[in-house]
Write a protein that holds these residues in place. Structure first.
Motif, PDB file in Angstrom:
ATOM      1  N   ARG A 223       0.836  -1.208   0.000  1.00 16.46           N
ATOM      2  CA  ARG A 223       0.000   0.000   0.000  1.00 16.46           C
ATOM      3  C   ARG A 223       0.868   1.254   0.000  1.00 16.46           C
ATOM      4  O   ARG A 223       0.618   2.210  -0.739  1.00 16.46           O
ATOM      5  CB  ARG A 223      -0.906   0.012   1.232  1.00 16.46           C
TER       6      ARG A 223
ATOM      7  N   ILE B  82      -1.217   4.384  -1.543  1.00 16.50           N
ATOM      8  CA  ILE B  82      -2.619   4.245  -1.148  1.00 16.50           C
ATOM      9  C   ILE B  82      -2.781   4.721   0.292  1.00 16.50           C
ATOM     10  O   ILE B  82      -2.049   4.286   1.178  1.00 16.50           O
ATOM     11  CB  ILE B  82      -3.073   2.775  -1.270  1.00 16.50           C
TER      12      ILE B  82
ATOM     13  N   GLU C 143      -7.739   3.845   3.413  1.00 14.25           N
ATOM     14  CA  GLU C 143      -8.481   3.312   2.259  1.00 14.25           C
ATOM     15  C   GLU C 143      -8.689   1.810   2.396  1.00 14.25           C
ATOM     16  O   GLU C 143      -7.738   1.038   2.559  1.00 14.25           O
ATOM     17  CB  GLU C 143      -7.710   3.590   0.976  1.00 14.25           C
TER      18      GLU C 143
ATOM     19  N   ILE D 222      -9.371  -1.689   0.721  1.00 11.89           N
ATOM     20  CA  ILE D 222      -9.171  -2.254  -0.614  1.00 11.89           C
ATOM     21  C   ILE D 222     -10.388  -3.084  -0.982  1.00 11.89           C
ATOM     22  O   ILE D 222     -10.700  -4.085  -0.329  1.00 11.89           O
ATOM     23  CB  ILE D 222      -7.896  -3.124  -0.661  1.00 11.89           C
TER      24      ILE D 222
ATOM     25  N   PRO E 170     -14.353  -0.291  -5.550  1.00 16.25           N
ATOM     26  CA  PRO E 170     -14.228   0.769  -4.548  1.00 16.25           C
ATOM     27  C   PRO E 170     -15.358   1.785  -4.675  1.00 16.25           C
ATOM     28  O   PRO E 170     -15.850   2.042  -5.776  1.00 16.25           O
ATOM     29  CB  PRO E 170     -12.874   1.406  -4.875  1.00 16.25           C
TER      30      PRO E 170
ATOM     31  N   LEU F 268      -9.017   4.742  -4.729  1.00 20.55           N
ATOM     32  CA  LEU F 268      -8.896   3.694  -5.741  1.00 20.55           C
ATOM     33  C   LEU F 268      -9.880   3.883  -6.888  1.00 20.55           C
ATOM     34  O   LEU F 268      -9.592   3.501  -8.024  1.00 20.55           O
ATOM     35  CB  LEU F 268      -9.092   2.322  -5.109  1.00 20.55           C
TER      36      LEU F 268
ATOM     37  N   LEU G 220      -1.711  -3.317  -7.671  1.00 19.26           N
ATOM     38  CA  LEU G 220      -2.232  -3.631  -6.345  1.00 19.26           C
ATOM     39  C   LEU G 220      -2.788  -5.048  -6.297  1.00 19.26           C
ATOM     40  O   LEU G 220      -2.438  -5.838  -5.412  1.00 19.26           O
ATOM     41  CB  LEU G 220      -3.324  -2.627  -5.973  1.00 19.26           C
ATOM     42  N   ARG G 221      -3.643  -5.386  -7.265  1.00 19.25           N
ATOM     43  CA  ARG G 221      -4.267  -6.710  -7.255  1.00 19.25           C
ATOM     44  C   ARG G 221      -3.232  -7.814  -7.438  1.00 19.25           C
ATOM     45  O   ARG G 221      -3.246  -8.828  -6.716  1.00 19.25           O
ATOM     46  CB  ARG G 221      -5.338  -6.777  -8.344  1.00 19.25           C
TER      47      ARG G 221
ATOM     48  N   GLN H   9      -9.854  -8.129   3.263  1.00 20.10           N
ATOM     49  CA  GLN H   9      -9.786  -7.383   2.007  1.00 20.10           C
ATOM     50  C   GLN H   9      -9.225  -8.271   0.897  1.00 20.10           C
ATOM     51  O   GLN H   9      -9.648  -8.181  -0.262  1.00 20.10           O
ATOM     52  CB  GLN H   9      -8.952  -6.118   2.201  1.00 20.10           C
TER      53      GLN H   9
END
Length: 279
Positions: A46, A51, A55, A57, A61, A67, A78-79, A188
Motif C-alpha cells: 500500500r 494508497i 483506504e 481495498i 471501490p 482507488l 495492487l491486485r 480485504q
C-alpha cells in the motif's frame, strides 16, 4: 492452526454466454504464523503504491475513494501484488460459485447463499484435514445490518456445531465470527479472491487477466486438481470453464482415482469460451 477469512460475491449479468446470475462465497486460508507477515507485506505494498492508510481495498471501490479515481496500472499492480503476497505467505483459497439462473430457481438469494456457505465450510474442513490441522473462520460482516448478521451467524453456528453429511465437526474449532473488513487486510484479500474468481467465470476481462495467479492459490485435492476442492462450480457441467479461466488441463475425482483432460468434448464450452468477440 490455520485461519480462514470469508467473503461473498455475485455477478448479476455475466458476459459469458449461457450463464445466469452467479452467487459465490470464497475463503482464503492462512497458516497462523503467516498472518502477521502478510499484514507487513500488505502494508508495504500500500505504501509503495501511495494508497492512503485509511483506504479499504475493494474490488469495486466506492465513488470518491482514492482507488475509484486511480489509474488502471496502479489498480493492476495492487491486485497482482496482493495475490503474490498471498502466495508468498502460504495462503490457499477455496471458492464456491453457484449459477442461480440454472439451479435452485425457486430459492431466494439468501437461501442460495446459505447453500454456498455450507459447501464452503465443507471445503475449508477438507483443506484442514489434508493438512492434519485445525482452524477458525472469520467472515466479513454482512451489509444488511444487525438482523442479517444474526441470521448469518446462526446458520454458521449450526455448521461448526453439527458439521454436514460430508464432513464431521471439529476441524473448525470455534464458531465462525464476523469482523469489519476495513480493519482486517486478510478480509480485504478475501474480497479480491471472491470477486476475481467469480468475475473470471462471468467473463470479466480484468478478472480473467488474474486467472493464472488465482490458480496458484487454489487448494488442490489428492490428485492435484482444483475441481471440487479449490473451486466448486455448480452445476458440475461447467468444468470446462476451469480450462478457459484458469488454465487447468485436468479435472479428477479422488474417490474414483480417475480424471479427464480439459476441455471435455461433451460438456458446455468445449469448443469456445462463450465470450463475445470483438467485431
Amino acid at each position: 492452526m490455520r485461519v480462514a477469512f470469508l467473503d461473498d460475491s455475485e455477478q448479476q449479468q455475466p458476459r459469458r454466454r449461457g450463464l445466469g446470475a452467479l452467487r459465490a462465497m470464497a475463503a482464503v486460508i492462512f497458516p497462523a504464523d503467516q498472518l502477521a507477515p502478510f499484514d507487513v507485506t500488505f502494508t508495504a505494498l500500500r505504501s509503495k503504491l501511495g494508497i492512503p492508510p485509511s483506504e479499504e481495498i475493494k474490488w469495486k471501490p466506492p465513488k470518491g475513494s482514492f482507488l475509484a479515481g486511480a489509474g488502471g496500472d496502479l489498480v493492476t499492480q495492487l491486485r497482482e501484488g496482493m495475490l503474490a503476497a498471498a502466495r508468498d505467505h502460504d495462503a490457499r483459497t477455496v471458492t464456491v460459485i453457484i449459477d442461480h439462473g440454472a439451479v435452485y430457481k425457486s430459492k431466494s438469494r439468501s437461501e442460495v447463499s446459505k447453500i454456498a456457505l455450507k459447501w464452503l465450510y465443507e471445503r475449508v474442513s477438507m483443506h484442514l484435514v489434508d493438512h492434519d490441522d485445525i482452524g477458525m473462520a472469520i467472515a466479513d460482516r454482512p451489509g444488511g445490518g444487525r438482523s442479517e448478521e444474526t441470521s448469518w451467524l446462526t446458520e454458521a453456528l449450526q455448521l461448526t456445531s453439527d458439521g454436514t453429511e460430508y464432513v464431521d465437526p471439529g476441524r473448525v474449532v470455534l464458531p465462525i465470527v464476523t469482523a469489519d473488513s476495513r480493519h482486517v487486510p486478510h478480509l480485504q484479500l478475501a474480497d479480491l479472491i471472491a470477486a476475481t474468481t467469480t468475475g473470471a467465470i462471468a467473463g470479466h476481462p480484468h478478472a480473467l487477466a488474474l486467472g493464472p495467479r488465482l490458480a496458484e492459490l487454489m487448494h488442490r485435492h489428492s490428485l492435484g486438481a482444483v475441481n471440487g476442492a479449490g473451486l466448486k462450480l455448480f452445476p458440475d457441467r461447467y468444468l470446462n470453464l476451469l480450462y478457459h479461466c484458469f488454465g487447468e488441463t485436468e479435472a479428477s475425482l479422488p474417490s474414483a482415482n480417475a480424471g479427464r483432460y480439459l476441455p471435455i468434448p461433451d460438456l458446455p464450452y468445449a469448443d469456445d469460451d462463450g465470450l463475445p468477440r470483438a467485431s
